[in-house]
Design an enzyme around this catalytic site. Structure first.
Site: not given
Length: 468
Positions: A282, A376
């Site tokens: 992330d 995403h």
């Protein structure tokens, strides 16, 4: 999980953690937090407009007292030098492990309070964090707010230097060094009306629009004042939280508080991008200070409006619940299709390694896009959003099991930008229209805060607004 630190209605894309190179001298030495004698009274007294405090010299300390820094011993001093070198070389997406400090000397890391920008924005990710919002109490106005920010700035400066709080220190962090503690302050939309400063409220602080994915708890959203606390030690972070809450006194009351965490420095064999609670890497594409347009994207320019925000930034804060039970029922292949990146190493599904540019034109064996059109990471790419990007610097959270027996866990999403109306808002709207990740997350709280530039020596945070 935006590709390059774009905002999230969802958790960050399979990229890397936000954070950035520290200010010069981030690992420099300072007076240690002073251990106190049996009376419990802190050494020294507050003085001056910035709340400076005289720190007793080793010769003047009460017999038997010892500074927190000295308690760290020689290993701590060695780690301090290593921390300084590692901190200066880090960047926004680098985990705190990049500091290179040995586990035994993590407490020696220090971030300066004074500077052109507030700490906690470009500081590398910290292991523990607290986000807390306050509302000014009835009868508290500009004068009371100025006194509060002066107290808070004094406390932040002392604690970040490894010293005791000026008043009634709890000794919770007595045995630790500064542990890279940062304390960051911001103003919410309502602050300006309560202090009679409506004409100084930035246009960029207009309330965020409603998004279709929102399920917001208004009691855990917004606030007149916002404080972000981060550290590499949980007790150091809690100590700062208690000090800030006590300093609020009768001027402000807590509106909401959220507690978060990240991977601890040194937890991996080598520095690497962090993972979120979905197991995804992330923050890979967070903007970096070395990039020519970093300041333009993240900080308000010196000639910007209003003048008191020069060097400041806007923080969007979102509590994003991850529906982990649903997510974990997906196969790894399906999870990767939702994100658009491999779970194992964060590489785009179009091929390469974590840092390889995503090829949006590449087709898979079946003739469909290798990176699904609703992935995403694809939707949040800056080059798919007119260049909109922001510096993402989140914390994960886990608040136990809710009444339905499922984990109350997810992401305390914090992103920084020079103008949220041109960064967070347009990307969030695009995510609203077709992000595959939306089925696995729920936005439960939200806030937008104007975070002024850093305080010069002798100043407190927000002084240019409150005394301008």
């Amino acid at each position: 999980m935006p590709e390059q630190s774009t905002p999230q209605t969802s958790p960050p894309d399979a990229s890397g953690p936000p954070g950035a190179e520290r200010s010069p001298g981030a690992g420099g030495s300072s007076a240690a937090r002073t251990a106190r004698g049996s009376s419990g009274a802190p050494g020294g007294a507050a003085s001056g407009p910035g709340g400076s405090r005289d720190v007793p010299s080793p010769q003047s300390r009460p017999h038997g007292s010892v500074s927190r820094r000295r308690l760290l011993g020689t290993a701590g001093a060695t780690g301090l030098a290593l921390g300084a070198a590692g901190g200066a070389a880090g960047y926004a997406a680098a985990p705190t492990a990049d500091r290179g400090a040995a586990l035994a000397s993590l407490g020696s890391g220090q971030v300066p309070f004074h500077g052109s920008h507030q700490p906690g924005i470009t500081t590398p990710l910290q292991a523990r964090g607290h986000l807390v919002a306050f509302d000014l109490t009835a009868g508290s106005g500009r004068k009371e707010a100025a006194a509060l920010l002066r107290r808070w700035s004094t406390t932040a400066r002392l604690l970040m230097a490894g010293e005791a709080a000026a008043q009634d220190d709890t000794d919770v962090a007595r045995d630790a060094g500064p542990s890279s503690l940062t304390v960051t302050f911001g103003f919410g939309h309502g602050f300006f009306a309560r202090t009679g400063l409506e004409k100084q409220r930035p246009i960029a602080l207009d309330p965020l629009p409603d998004f279709s994915s929102d399920h917001l708890d208004r009691n855990r959203s917004d606030g007149d004042l916002w404080v972000q606390i981060g550290a590499d030690d949980a007790l150091v972070a809690f100590h700062a939280l208690r000090a800030i809450q006590k300093d609020a006194g009768a001027a402000a009351r807590v509106r909401w508080q959220m507690n978060g965490f990240n991977r601890s420095p040194g937890a991996t064999a080598h520095p690497m991008t962090a993972r979120n609670l979905m197991g995804q890497i992330d923050g890979t594409r967070n903007p970096k200070p070395a990039e020519s347009d970093f300041d333009r994207r993240v900080f308000v320019p010196a000639a910007g409006e209003p003048a008191w925000m020069a060097g400041g930034s806007y923080a969007v804060v979102r509590r994003i619940r991850m529906l982990l039970d649903d997510w974990e029922q997906l196969s790894v292949k399906d999870q990767e299709a939702v994100i658009g990146r491999r779970k194992s190493d964060g590489a785009p599904l179009s091929g390469g390694s974590e840092r390889t540019a995503m090829d949006l034109e590449k087709l898979g064996p079946d003739g469909s896009p290798a990176v699904p059109v609703n992935a995403h990471a694809r939707i949040t790419r800056p080059d798919q959003n007119g260049g909109a990007a922001m510096l993402r610097r989140p914390f994960s959270f886990h608040d136990g099991i809710d009444g339905d027996g499922v984990p109350d866990a997810g992401l305390l999403f914090v992103c920084w930008q020079a103008d949220p109306l041109r960064a967070f808002v347009p990307v969030q709207r695009k995510l609203d229209r077709g992000d595959a990740l939306s089925a696995f997350v729920r936005h439960e709280a939200s806030g937008l805060f104007a975070v002024p530039g850093g305080a010069a020596k002798g100043e407190y945070v927000g002084q240019r607004l409150l005394e301008g």
